[in-house]
Motif scaffolding. Sequence first.
Motif, PDB file in Angstrom:
ATOM      1  N   GLY A   1       0.792  -1.221   0.000  1.00 36.35           N
ATOM      2  CA  GLY A   1       0.000   0.000   0.000  1.00 36.35           C
ATOM      3  C   GLY A   1       0.829   1.277   0.000  1.00 36.35           C
ATOM      4  O   GLY A   1       0.333   2.340   0.390  1.00 36.35           O
ATOM      5  N   LYS A   2       2.063   1.206  -0.470  1.00 43.62           N
ATOM      6  CA  LYS A   2       2.908   2.405  -0.496  1.00 43.62           C
ATOM      7  C   LYS A   2       2.314   3.480  -1.407  1.00 43.62           C
ATOM      8  O   LYS A   2       2.228   4.646  -1.025  1.00 43.62           O
ATOM      9  CB  LYS A   2       4.321   2.047  -1.009  1.00 43.62           C
ATOM     10  N   THR A   3       1.920   3.050  -2.588  1.00 45.59           N
ATOM     11  CA  THR A   3       1.403   4.037  -3.524  1.00 45.59           C
ATOM     12  C   THR A   3       0.059   4.586  -3.056  1.00 45.59           C
ATOM     13  O   THR A   3      -0.230   5.773  -3.227  1.00 45.59           O
ATOM     14  CB  THR A   3       1.297   3.426  -4.929  1.00 45.59           C
ATOM     15  N   ALA A   4      -0.752   3.723  -2.444  1.00 45.87           N
ATOM     16  CA  ALA A   4      -2.025   4.207  -1.903  1.00 45.87           C
ATOM     17  C   ALA A   4      -1.744   5.276  -0.842  1.00 45.87           C
ATOM     18  O   ALA A   4      -2.403   6.321  -0.800  1.00 45.87           O
ATOM     19  CB  ALA A   4      -2.818   3.050  -1.312  1.00 45.87           C
TER      20      ALA A   4
ATOM     21  N   GLY B   1       4.385  -5.447  -7.746  1.00 41.64           N
ATOM     22  CA  GLY B   1       5.079  -4.912  -8.913  1.00 41.64           C
ATOM     23  C   GLY B   1       4.275  -3.901  -9.707  1.00 41.64           C
ATOM     24  O   GLY B   1       4.455  -3.782 -10.914  1.00 41.64           O
ATOM     25  N   VAL B   2       3.400  -3.158  -9.045  1.00 42.50           N
ATOM     26  CA  VAL B   2       2.620  -2.140  -9.759  1.00 42.50           C
ATOM     27  C   VAL B   2       3.516  -0.940 -10.058  1.00 42.50           C
ATOM     28  O   VAL B   2       3.603  -0.467 -11.185  1.00 42.50           O
ATOM     29  CB  VAL B   2       1.411  -1.688  -8.927  1.00 42.50           C
ATOM     30  N   THR B   3       4.183  -0.434  -9.021  1.00 41.44           N
ATOM     31  CA  THR B   3       5.069   0.712  -9.193  1.00 41.44           C
ATOM     32  C   THR B   3       6.432   0.205  -9.667  1.00 41.44           C
ATOM     33  O   THR B   3       7.004  -0.669  -9.030  1.00 41.44           O
ATOM     34  CB  THR B   3       5.240   1.453  -7.865  1.00 41.44           C
TER      35      THR B   3
ATOM     36  N   ASP C   1      -7.541  -1.752   8.557  1.00 41.71           N
ATOM     37  CA  ASP C   1      -8.952  -2.137   8.412  1.00 41.71           C
ATOM     38  C   ASP C   1      -9.083  -3.629   8.134  1.00 41.71           C
ATOM     39  O   ASP C   1      -9.869  -4.336   8.781  1.00 41.71           O
ATOM     40  CB  ASP C   1      -9.612  -1.314   7.300  1.00 41.71           C
TER      41      ASP C   1
ATOM     42  N   ALA D   1      -4.636   3.223   4.130  1.00 39.99           N
ATOM     43  CA  ALA D   1      -4.293   4.109   3.014  1.00 39.99           C
ATOM     44  C   ALA D   1      -5.444   4.347   2.065  1.00 39.99           C
ATOM     45  O   ALA D   1      -5.441   5.315   1.310  1.00 39.99           O
ATOM     46  CB  ALA D   1      -3.103   3.539   2.248  1.00 39.99           C
TER      47      ALA D   1
ATOM     48  N   GLU E   1      -7.707  -4.782  -9.327  1.00 38.52           N
ATOM     49  CA  GLU E   1      -7.887  -4.521  -7.907  1.00 38.52           C
ATOM     50  C   GLU E   1      -8.340  -5.777  -7.158  1.00 38.52           C
ATOM     51  O   GLU E   1      -8.166  -5.893  -5.955  1.00 38.52           O
ATOM     52  CB  GLU E   1      -8.897  -3.373  -7.716  1.00 38.52           C
TER      53      GLU E   1
HETATM   54  N1  LIG Z   1      -8.136  -2.701   2.737  1.00 36.21           N
HETATM   55  C1  LIG Z   1      -7.074  -1.955   2.457  1.00 36.21           C
HETATM   56  N2  LIG Z   1      -6.500  -2.066   1.248  1.00 36.21           N
HETATM   57  C2  LIG Z   1      -5.425  -1.306   0.985  1.00 36.21           C
HETATM   58  C3  LIG Z   1      -4.889  -0.404   1.915  1.00 36.21           C
HETATM   59  N3  LIG Z   1      -3.819   0.211   1.350  1.00 36.21           N
HETATM   60  C4  LIG Z   1      -3.697  -0.283   0.112  1.00 36.21           C
HETATM   61  N4  LIG Z   1      -4.664  -1.205  -0.130  1.00 36.21           N
HETATM   62  C5  LIG Z   1      -4.826  -2.008  -1.343  1.00 36.21           C
HETATM   63  O1  LIG Z   1      -3.650  -2.771  -1.469  1.00 36.21           O
HETATM   64  C6  LIG Z   1      -3.292  -2.952  -2.832  1.00 36.21           C
HETATM   65  C7  LIG Z   1      -1.887  -2.496  -3.085  1.00 36.21           C
HETATM   66  O2  LIG Z   1      -1.790  -1.097  -2.971  1.00 36.21           O
HETATM   67  P1  LIG Z   1      -0.603  -0.285  -3.666  1.00 36.21           P
HETATM   68  O3  LIG Z   1      -0.656   1.080  -3.105  1.00 36.21           O
HETATM   69  O4  LIG Z   1      -0.637  -0.454  -5.128  1.00 36.21           O
HETATM   70  O5  LIG Z   1       0.648  -1.057  -3.088  1.00 36.21           O
HETATM   71  P2  LIG Z   1       2.201  -0.758  -3.347  1.00 36.21           P
HETATM   72  O6  LIG Z   1       2.872  -1.018  -2.064  1.00 36.21           O
HETATM   73  O7  LIG Z   1       2.388   0.572  -3.955  1.00 36.21           O
HETATM   74  O8  LIG Z   1       2.547  -1.910  -4.371  1.00 36.21           O
HETATM   75  P3  LIG Z   1       3.793  -1.990  -5.384  1.00 36.21           P
HETATM   76  O9  LIG Z   1       3.836  -0.722  -6.151  1.00 36.21           O
HETATM   77  O10 LIG Z   1       3.451  -3.178  -6.245  1.00 36.21           O
HETATM   78  O11 LIG Z   1       4.996  -2.243  -4.569  1.00 36.21           O
HETATM   79  C8  LIG Z   1      -4.339  -2.217  -3.625  1.00 36.21           C
HETATM   80  O12 LIG Z   1      -5.307  -3.161  -4.001  1.00 36.21           O
HETATM   81  C9  LIG Z   1      -4.912  -1.228  -2.622  1.00 36.21           C
HETATM   82  O13 LIG Z   1      -6.263  -0.906  -2.905  1.00 36.21           O
HETATM   83  C10 LIG Z   1      -5.516  -0.306   3.194  1.00 36.21           C
HETATM   84  O14 LIG Z   1      -5.110   0.447   4.082  1.00 36.21           O
HETATM   85  N5  LIG Z   1      -6.608  -1.095   3.414  1.00 36.21           N
END
Ligand SMILES: Nc1nc2c(ncn2[C@@H]2O[C@H](COP(=O)(O)OP(=O)(O)OP(=O)(O)O)[C@@H](O)[C@H]2O)c(=O)[nH]1
Lengths: 79, 610
Positions: free
Chosen positions: B19-22, B39-41, B129, B156, B301
């Motif tokens: 959830g880093k990007t979120a 591997g999204v970002t 959550d 996030a 998603e």
């Molecule tokens: N329920 C819930 N889902 C979350 C939360 N934060 C992120 N997500 C979900 O987790 C997934 C990954 O979120 P990203 O923000 O893409 O994660 P990331 O860490 O940036 O991923 P990479 O870029 O692949 O390293 C997505 O489906 C988001 O909707 C949270 O606090 N609660």
Amino acid sequence: MRLSELSQGADAVVQEVENVMDGDPIARRLRDYGFVRGEPVRLVGRGPIGADPLLVQIGFTRFALRRAEAARVIVESVP
Amino acid sequence: MIESVVSLRLALVGNPNCGKTALFNQLTGGRQKVANYAGVTVERKEGRFSGPSGRTFQLIDLPGAYSLEAASPDEVITRDVCLGHFPGETAPDAIVCVADATNLRLHLRFVLEVRRLGRPMVLALNMMDAARKRGIDIDVAKLEAALGIPVVETVAVRRGGAAALAARLDGELPPAVLVDASSDLHAEVRAMLADAVSMPRRTAEIDDALDRFVLHPLLGLGVLAVIMFLIFQAVFSWAEPLMEGIEAAVGMIGTWVGSGLASMPMLQSLVVDGIFAGVGGVLVFLPQILILFLFILALEESGYLPRAAFLLDRLMLKAGLTGRSFIPLLSSFACAIPGIMATRSIQDPRDRLTTILIAPLMTCSARLPVYALLIAAFIPNQKVAGMFNLQGIVLFTLYVAGIVSALAVAWVIKLIRRDKSEHALLMELPSYRIPHPRDIAIGLWERANIFLKRVGGIILSLTIILWFLSTFPGAPEGATEPAINYSFAGMLGRWLHVLFEPIGFNWQISIALVPGLAAREVAVSSLATVYALSGHEEGLQAIVAAQWSMATAFSLLAWYVFAPMCLSTLATVRRETNSWRQVWIMAGYLFALAYIASFLTYQITRAFSA
Ligand SMILES: Nc1nc2c(ncn2[C@@H]2O[C@H](COP(=O)(O)OP(=O)(O)OP(=O)(O)O)[C@@H](O)[C@H]2O)c(=O)[nH]1
Ligand SMILES: [Mg+2]
């Protein structure tokens, strides 16, 4: 026994991850994922073609591992 | 306004999909891509936010990593930024480590590895959550004490879910903890979990139940086939009323504007034959593109995509690919450029290169207008077996043709390389998530924006240029043919026609292929302009249906399965592979395949329809 030899749904405990070559990057990654001594694993499922890849539960995470990757993990099965 | 001074540079670091990007989007108001797979970002992105006290922070979003011993190009970026080796920048002042609270056995190990860097650090315990829903109980105070760094709970994806984090970052950060660099990180994680975390189950019950079904050896493949097939059915059957509406509106406005310009025939021609015919011809495909993206966004998603990769891995391995190629290739259905970028998450450089080379064979959304035009003109809109739309089936077949050729090309690459060594899969399967309608709506809105910008930008400009080339020089005195035949475009079309005649393209198509190099949709708008200038009044679809033979139409469809000409894709390949050689290889093989496929399609269809 090797992780790749477990039957579907079977539980086991990791003994170690073998290197198949010097500084085997796949083995190192497996250790980072949590395949380390004493860690419980379960073979959750198998792919549809040639029963490959394997779906493995380690810690709270599931990984898809190819048979050759899973064969690096030596496990002791839990009855 | 005074440019506020950045007080602190912060980097978001953590395992993939935590959830880093979120969080980044939540804090900075950014719109970077968030999706449910690892591997999204794949790039370093930066933004700014201000804390409650008004201090400004620079925030860097990074690709997820399992370890600082990087195994793929995206992890290299994260490592380099953390260590201060990234070109043109020093190490961040502090690290915001992010961990998924439902996945701490894996994520805390990386947190501990990052802690060894000896930088000031905060841990964001994200997805609280989901953790609460699963009955996971985390004693934050104990965890904080064990780690020696501040720990803040975040959600996030909820508005205000990162407010506590922003407030904590705005306060005084404790200095870095110095730790023994030879300790056993796994043992430390186990001790922390035993001490501070209680978990009723190791996995979510719902994930187990869904996986039993979705990853079932037989059912699983069936589910995958049904999902893919449904998408193509929907693209045709849902979009139709919307498309008719757009077409009618563009037509009406065009006539109205045209009649206002009746006193200036040249300008009237530019506006009516050039802009309205050309741009309107592309605009009608907006609904289909949005329906395609509706499905792609929902699938991304949901967490289903890595499952599909799991099901297909063996098949892809036989063809010389890996299950990891699946998501980059699927992204290429939107556009090959993000697809090619997404290959950065593939560990094996050979697998990565093969995936890059075949990505353009996935039918990108810019080709949809071409397919849709020809299918609507030549394939009857009827039901097959009482439920399937025949046009949808043909569209599906074209996409499959692209996929099959991609597998074949990958297989040939494997043969040429004579490569028998092992390639890694090692792929994490995330928890399932229900897509938020609001996020999907935002995603679609963005897509619509991108498409409309393309229509108003490159497509409009190329259409206008083409209008000029098709209008000047005008017909000589006493000319018998339509004026366009004497224009620059007419001449160019005739030259190219020599090359393309064996595959059944007429000179109008030959002209349209040229601006199609810059944006594939322009092939459609160009055809519309060229025909409008040749004195045709009907809509493009009616013209094509009346003027082209079935063999020509099918040949053009076959051409676009391979469609070797997209300059921005080639530029991306150059950047990602750092090699002109790969660019030439790609362009060359695509052109050869396109020509051969069109040639065969044309000759065979002609033989059968004669
Ligand atoms: N329920 C819930 N889902 C979350 C939360 N934060 C992120 N997500 C979900 O987790 C997934 C990954 O979120 P990203 O923000 O893409 O994660 P990331 O860490 O940036 O991923 P990479 O870029 O692949 O390293 C997505 O489906 C988001 O909707 C949270 O606090 N609660
Ligand atoms: Mg991200």
